[in-house]
Write an enzyme that holds these catalytic residues in place. Structure first.
Site, PDB file in Angstrom:
ATOM      1  N   ASP A   9       0.827  -1.214   0.000  1.00  0.00           N
ATOM      2  CA  ASP A   9       0.000   0.000   0.000  1.00  0.00           C
ATOM      3  C   ASP A   9       0.862   1.266   0.000  1.00  0.00           C
ATOM      4  OD1 ASP A   9      -2.410  -1.437  -0.025  1.00  0.00           O
ATOM      5  OD2 ASP A   9      -2.337  -1.687   2.149  1.00  0.00           O
ATOM      6  N   LYS A  60     -11.686  -5.399  -3.867  1.00  0.00           N
ATOM      7  CA  LYS A  60     -12.945  -5.637  -3.139  1.00  0.00           C
ATOM      8  C   LYS A  60     -14.134  -5.288  -4.032  1.00  0.00           C
ATOM      9  CE  LYS A  60     -10.936  -5.141   1.421  1.00  0.00           C
ATOM     10  NZ  LYS A  60      -9.608  -4.600   1.054  1.00  0.00           N
ATOM     11  N   VAL A  61     -14.177  -5.952  -5.159  1.00  0.00           N
ATOM     12  CA  VAL A  61     -15.150  -5.649  -6.205  1.00  0.00           C
ATOM     13  C   VAL A  61     -16.571  -5.883  -5.673  1.00  0.00           C
ATOM     14  CG1 VAL A  61     -15.801  -6.149  -8.583  1.00  0.00           C
ATOM     15  CG2 VAL A  61     -13.423  -6.402  -7.868  1.00  0.00           C
ATOM     16  N   ALA A  62     -17.447  -4.904  -5.891  1.00  0.00           N
ATOM     17  CA  ALA A  62     -18.790  -4.976  -5.289  1.00  0.00           C
ATOM     18  C   ALA A  62     -19.805  -4.257  -6.173  1.00  0.00           C
ATOM     19  CB  ALA A  62     -18.780  -4.364  -3.891  1.00  0.00           C
ATOM     20  N   GLY A 174      -3.030  -5.245  15.044  1.00  0.00           N
ATOM     21  CA  GLY A 174      -3.043  -5.932  16.342  1.00  0.00           C
ATOM     22  C   GLY A 174      -3.085  -7.442  16.296  1.00  0.00           C
ATOM     23  N   LEU A 177       0.796 -12.899  14.681  1.00  0.00           N
ATOM     24  CA  LEU A 177       1.194 -13.782  13.578  1.00  0.00           C
ATOM     25  C   LEU A 177       1.187 -15.248  13.983  1.00  0.00           C
ATOM     26  CD1 LEU A 177       2.291 -14.193  10.712  1.00  0.00           C
ATOM     27  CD2 LEU A 177       4.585 -13.852  11.638  1.00  0.00           C
TER      28      LEU A 177
HETATM   29  O1  3DU Z   1      -2.891  -3.332   8.199  1.00  0.00           O
HETATM   30  P1  3DU Z   1      -1.805  -3.567   7.195  1.00  0.00           P
HETATM   31  O2  3DU Z   1      -0.971  -2.374   6.892  1.00  0.00           O
HETATM   32  O3  3DU Z   1      -0.975  -4.805   7.541  1.00  0.00           O
HETATM   33  O4  3DU Z   1      -2.512  -3.897   5.780  1.00  0.00           O
HETATM   34  C1  3DU Z   1      -3.552  -4.796   5.647  1.00  0.00           C
HETATM   35  C2  3DU Z   1      -3.990  -4.835   4.209  1.00  0.00           C
HETATM   36  O5  3DU Z   1      -5.060  -5.740   4.051  1.00  0.00           O
HETATM   37  C3  3DU Z   1      -4.464  -3.517   3.634  1.00  0.00           C
HETATM   38  O6  3DU Z   1      -4.125  -3.509   2.259  1.00  0.00           O
HETATM   39  C4  3DU Z   1      -5.962  -3.569   3.793  1.00  0.00           C
HETATM   40  O7  3DU Z   1      -6.634  -2.799   2.826  1.00  0.00           O
HETATM   41  C5  3DU Z   1      -6.234  -5.045   3.572  1.00  0.00           C
HETATM   42  N1  3DU Z   1      -7.404  -5.569   4.257  1.00  0.00           N
HETATM   43  C6  3DU Z   1      -7.563  -5.452   5.582  1.00  0.00           C
HETATM   44  O8  3DU Z   1      -6.708  -4.892   6.266  1.00  0.00           O
HETATM   45  C7  3DU Z   1      -8.706  -5.987   6.190  1.00  0.00           C
HETATM   46  C8  3DU Z   1      -9.631  -6.632   5.471  1.00  0.00           C
HETATM   47  O9  3DU Z   1     -10.667  -7.163   6.071  1.00  0.00           O
HETATM   48  C9  3DU Z   1      -9.429  -6.761   4.115  1.00  0.00           C
HETATM   49  C10 3DU Z   1      -8.299  -6.217   3.535  1.00  0.00           C
END
Ligand code: 3DU
Length: 211
Positions: A9, A60-62, A174, A177
Site C-alpha cells: 500500500d 474488493k469488487v462490489a 493488532g 502472527l
Molecule cells: O494493516 P496492514 O498495513 O498490515 O494492511 C492490511 C492490508 O489488508 C491492507 O491492504 C488492507 O486494505 C487489507 N485488508 C484489511 O486490512 C482488512 C480486510 O478485512 C481486508 C483487507
C-alpha cells in the site's frame, strides 16, 4: 507453510517496486490495492511482474454482475493472478468475478469478514457465515477473514473447509502472527513490513516465525 503476502500500500511507484523487490525472497505473493493502483495506474503490474510472484488485486469488487465482469476482465488482462471481491452484493455478482478469474487461470477470493473494529457492526450476527457459504457455493478459491479475530477464523474454517483463507490484520492492526498462522493459508501484512526501517529484514523475520 503459511504464505506471507505483502500488502503493497505505497503510493510511490519506485518505492513500491524497490520494497517489493527487496522483500521478494521472503514472501509468497504481493497484494496490490487501490492506494497503489490509483497512484500509478494498472501498469504497476508491469513493474512487479518480474518478481515472479503471484499478484493479487485487492479491489474488493462490489457491483452488479456485468460491471464485476468488466472489472475482473481488466484486472486479469493487466496481468494480475487473483482478485478479491465482496460477497454481500449477491451470488450472481460474486460468481461473475470467479468465472472471469477461472477463465484466465486465476483465482478469486471473497471477503467473509473484515479485520477493523467497525466490521463487527455488519459482519457479525451470521453475515460472515453467510458470505463464507456463498464463497463455497460460487466456487471461489477462498475467503478473506480477520487476523484480529482468530475465533472468527476458526468458525469460518468450519464452513469453507479446505478452501484457502487469507488473513489481513497481523501487526499494525493488532493481530498476532503466531496465533493466526496456525489457522490460515496465508497472512497479509502491509505496514509492519513496508514501514519498517528495513522492510526486507522484517519480511525475513516474519517468514521465519510463521508456521
Ligand atoms: O494493516 P496492514 O498495513 O498490515 O494492511 C492490511 C492490508 O489488508 C491492507 O491492504 C488492507 O486494505 C487489507 N485488508 C484489511 O486490512 C482488512 C480486510 O478485512 C481486508 C483487507
Amino acid at each position: 507453510m503459511t504464505e506471507l503476502i505483502l500488502a503493497l500500500d505505497l503510493l510511490d511507484r519506485k518505492q513500491a517496486a524497490r520494497v517489493a523487490e527487496s522483500c521478494a525472497p521472503f514472501i509468497d505473493a504481493v497484494k496490490v490495492g487501490y492506494p497503489l493502483v490509483l497512484a500509478t495506474g494498472l501498469s504497476i503490474v508491469d513493474d512487479l511482474s518480474g518478481l515472479g510472484l503471484p499478484l493479487i488485486a485487492d479491489f474488493k469488487v462490489a457491483d452488479i454482475p456485468n460491471t464485476n465482469r468488466l472489472i475482473s476482465e481488466a484486472v486479469f488482462s493487466a496481468g494480475f493472478d487473483a482478485i478479491i471481491a465482496h460477497g454481500f452484493v449477491g451470488a450472481d455478482a460474486a460468481r461473475a468475478c470467479v468465472e472471469v478469474a477461472h477463465n484466465h487461470g486465476g483465482a478469486a477470493y471473497i471477503v467473509a469478514e473484515m479485520s477493523h473494529p467497525g466490521a463487527t457492526e455488519f459482519f457479525h450476527g451470521g453475515v460472515a457465515e453467510r458470505l463464507a457459504t456463498l464463497a463455497v457455493s460460487c466456487r471461489a478459491d477462498g475467503i478473506i477473514a480477520p487476523a484480529t479475530r482468530p475465533d472468527r477464523i476458526s468458525r469460518l474454517r468450519e464452513i469453507v473447509g479446505e478452501k484457502t483463507i487469507y488473513s489481513p490484520g497481523v501487526g499494525a492492526q493488532g493481530g498476532d502472527l503466531d496465533t493466526v498462522a496456525r489457522l490460515v493459508d496465508g497472512v497479509i501484512v502491509g505496514r509492519s513490513i513496508y514501514e519498517a526501517e528495513d522492510p526486507a529484514a522484517e519480511a525475513e523475520r516474519l517468514s521465519r516465525i510463521r508456521r
